[in-house]
Design an enzyme around this catalytic site. Sequence first.
Site, PDB file in Angstrom:
ATOM      1  N   THR A   8       0.684  -1.373   0.204  1.00 32.10           N
ATOM      2  CA  THR A   8       0.024  -0.147  -0.378  1.00 32.10           C
ATOM      3  C   THR A   8       0.466   1.449   0.606  1.00 32.10           C
ATOM      4  OG1 THR A   8      -1.519   0.539   1.197  1.00 32.10           O
ATOM      5  CG2 THR A   8      -0.360  -0.518   2.677  1.00 32.10           C
ATOM      6  N   ASN A  10      -0.607   4.038   1.448  1.00 28.33           N
ATOM      7  CA  ASN A  10      -1.322   4.409   2.604  1.00 28.33           C
ATOM      8  C   ASN A  10      -0.244   3.981   3.687  1.00 28.33           C
ATOM      9  OD1 ASN A  10      -2.785   5.461   4.915  1.00 28.33           O
ATOM     10  ND2 ASN A  10      -4.318   6.122   2.995  1.00 28.33           N
ATOM     11  N   HIS A  12      -1.468   4.846   7.318  1.00 23.61           N
ATOM     12  CA  HIS A  12      -3.041   5.067   7.671  1.00 23.61           C
ATOM     13  C   HIS A  12      -3.268   3.061   7.867  1.00 23.61           C
ATOM     14  CE1 HIS A  12      -2.256   8.701   9.016  1.00 23.61           C
ATOM     15  NE2 HIS A  12      -1.957   8.937   7.566  1.00 23.61           N
ATOM     16  N   LYS A  13      -2.732   3.067   6.428  1.00 21.21           N
ATOM     17  CA  LYS A  13      -3.946   1.543   6.752  1.00 21.21           C
ATOM     18  C   LYS A  13      -2.677   0.726   6.548  1.00 21.21           C
ATOM     19  CE  LYS A  13      -6.103   1.935   2.084  1.00 21.21           C
ATOM     20  NZ  LYS A  13      -6.209   0.981   0.341  1.00 21.21           N
ATOM     21  N   GLU A  37      -3.188   2.233 -10.704  1.00 18.79           N
ATOM     22  CA  GLU A  37      -4.818   1.724 -10.287  1.00 18.79           C
ATOM     23  C   GLU A  37      -5.638   1.508 -11.485  1.00 18.79           C
ATOM     24  OE1 GLU A  37      -7.088   2.890  -7.021  1.00 18.79           O
ATOM     25  OE2 GLU A  37      -5.642   1.550  -5.848  1.00 18.79           O
ATOM     26  N   ASP A  70      -8.739  -2.278  -1.427  1.00 19.68           N
ATOM     27  CA  ASP A  70      -9.039  -1.305  -1.904  1.00 19.68           C
ATOM     28  C   ASP A  70     -10.370  -1.063  -0.928  1.00 19.68           C
ATOM     29  OD1 ASP A  70      -8.074   0.781  -4.226  1.00 19.68           O
ATOM     30  OD2 ASP A  70     -10.155   0.246  -4.787  1.00 19.68           O
ATOM     31  N   ARG A 176     -12.692  -2.057   7.289  1.00 18.25           N
ATOM     32  CA  ARG A 176     -10.770  -2.005   6.919  1.00 18.25           C
ATOM     33  C   ARG A 176     -10.891  -3.434   7.984  1.00 18.25           C
ATOM     34  NH1 ARG A 176      -8.697   1.502   6.178  1.00 18.25           N
ATOM     35  NH2 ARG A 176      -8.927   1.727   3.765  1.00 18.25           N
TER      36      ARG A 176
HETATM   37  P1  ITT Z   1      -3.597   2.578  -1.926  1.00 13.46           P
HETATM   38  O1  ITT Z   1      -1.652   2.705  -2.328  1.00 13.46           O
HETATM   39  O2  ITT Z   1      -3.395   1.050  -0.756  1.00 13.46           O
HETATM   40  O3  ITT Z   1      -4.291   2.151  -2.983  1.00 13.46           O
HETATM   41  P2  ITT Z   1      -4.497   4.428  -1.127  1.00 13.46           P
HETATM   42  O4  ITT Z   1      -5.069   5.822   0.046  1.00 13.46           O
HETATM   43  O5  ITT Z   1      -5.423   4.887  -2.840  1.00 13.46           O
HETATM   44  O6  ITT Z   1      -3.882   3.848  -0.892  1.00 13.46           O
HETATM   45  P3  ITT Z   1      -7.579   3.612  -1.631  1.00 13.46           P
HETATM   46  O7  ITT Z   1      -7.727   3.608  -2.947  1.00 13.46           O
HETATM   47  O8  ITT Z   1      -8.053   2.264  -1.491  1.00 13.46           O
HETATM   48  O9  ITT Z   1      -5.806   3.391  -0.662  1.00 13.46           O
HETATM   49  O10 ITT Z   1      -8.610   4.470  -1.070  1.00 13.46           O
HETATM   50  C1  ITT Z   1      -9.049   5.520  -1.405  1.00 13.46           C
HETATM   51  C2  ITT Z   1      -9.538   6.600  -0.798  1.00 13.46           C
HETATM   52  O11 ITT Z   1     -10.689   6.562   0.476  1.00 13.46           O
HETATM   53  C3  ITT Z   1      -8.304   7.287   0.065  1.00 13.46           C
HETATM   54  O12 ITT Z   1      -7.816   7.728  -0.495  1.00 13.46           O
HETATM   55  C4  ITT Z   1      -9.237   8.569   0.942  1.00 13.46           C
HETATM   56  O13 ITT Z   1      -9.048   8.688   0.670  1.00 13.46           O
HETATM   57  C5  ITT Z   1     -10.402   6.971   1.485  1.00 13.46           C
HETATM   58  N1  ITT Z   1     -10.973   6.696   2.160  1.00 13.46           N
HETATM   59  C6  ITT Z   1      -9.994   5.097   2.136  1.00 13.46           C
HETATM   60  N2  ITT Z   1     -10.253   4.348   3.260  1.00 13.46           N
HETATM   61  C7  ITT Z   1     -10.613   5.601   4.374  1.00 13.46           C
HETATM   62  C8  ITT Z   1     -10.917   5.221   5.737  1.00 13.46           C
HETATM   63  O14 ITT Z   1     -10.624   3.344   6.306  1.00 13.46           O
HETATM   64  N3  ITT Z   1     -11.158   6.384   5.867  1.00 13.46           N
HETATM   65  C9  ITT Z   1     -10.912   6.996   5.687  1.00 13.46           C
HETATM   66  N4  ITT Z   1     -11.020   7.294   4.613  1.00 13.46           N
HETATM   67  C10 ITT Z   1     -10.852   6.559   3.583  1.00 13.46           C
END
Ligand code: ITT
Length: 193
Positions: A8, A10, A12-13, A37, A70, A176
């Site tokens: 990822t 991210n 935070h994730k 993506e 995702d 999640r």
């Molecule tokens: P990856 O590299 O894992 O794809 P990302 O930040 O691009 O990281 P996503 O495409 O899965 O992640 O998420 C899309 C957006 O949705 C992300 O940028 C956040 O703004 C929002 N989002 C996803 N999960 C969230 C959560 O748990 N809390 C708040 N916003 C979230």
Amino acid sequence: MHNILFITHNKHKFEEAYEKAKLFNINLQWINVEYEEIQDDSLEEIARSSCLKILELRPDLKDKSFFIEDAGLFIDYLKGFPGPYSSYVFRTIGNHGILKLLYDVPDNKRSAFFKSVIAYYNAGQIELFSGIAQGKIIKELRGTQGFGFDPIFMPVGSNKTFAQMNKESKNLKGHRGKSLQELFTSLSNRLRL
Ligand code: ITT
């Protein structure tokens, strides 16, 4: 202890997943792979295609176990927008833009849900796991923890937004947390066999 990679961008994730993995005695490692993506209406399609792209870019991962995740926010009043386009919408109009789109929309019409889809790769196969958190979009930003749309989303049965919760609490109620629970439960059952 079992090792798995979470790919990822991210932080935070990763931190949420790391907390959850500890409960299952799984050692989660973070790696970042630059891949593009696809845009699609289905989180499942995006997750599966991301996994395949990563395998193309990093053939060395073919004999490892890894997953990507995702997620998206689906607002009922906006017919599911931003959904799979959440990342773009967050970067462009952000939380304030969403609140403007819902300006004057009454409390009982502000329902929304977050959905998380995990694509897990192991031994040549991809499996999907998902989790949903039902809730509503409140009328202002509350809280400073978490990321993305957390300050405007309040899950059902709580008077706090995700941004007012620590990672453990968000994991218990969150999309999640639920998809990870599915994945890690399935892995622990297999490892015990
Ligand atoms: P990856 O590299 O894992 O794809 P990302 O930040 O691009 O990281 P996503 O495409 O899965 O992640 O998420 C899309 C957006 O949705 C992300 O940028 C956040 O703004 C929002 N989002 C996803 N999960 C969230 C959560 O748990 N809390 C708040 N916003 C979230």
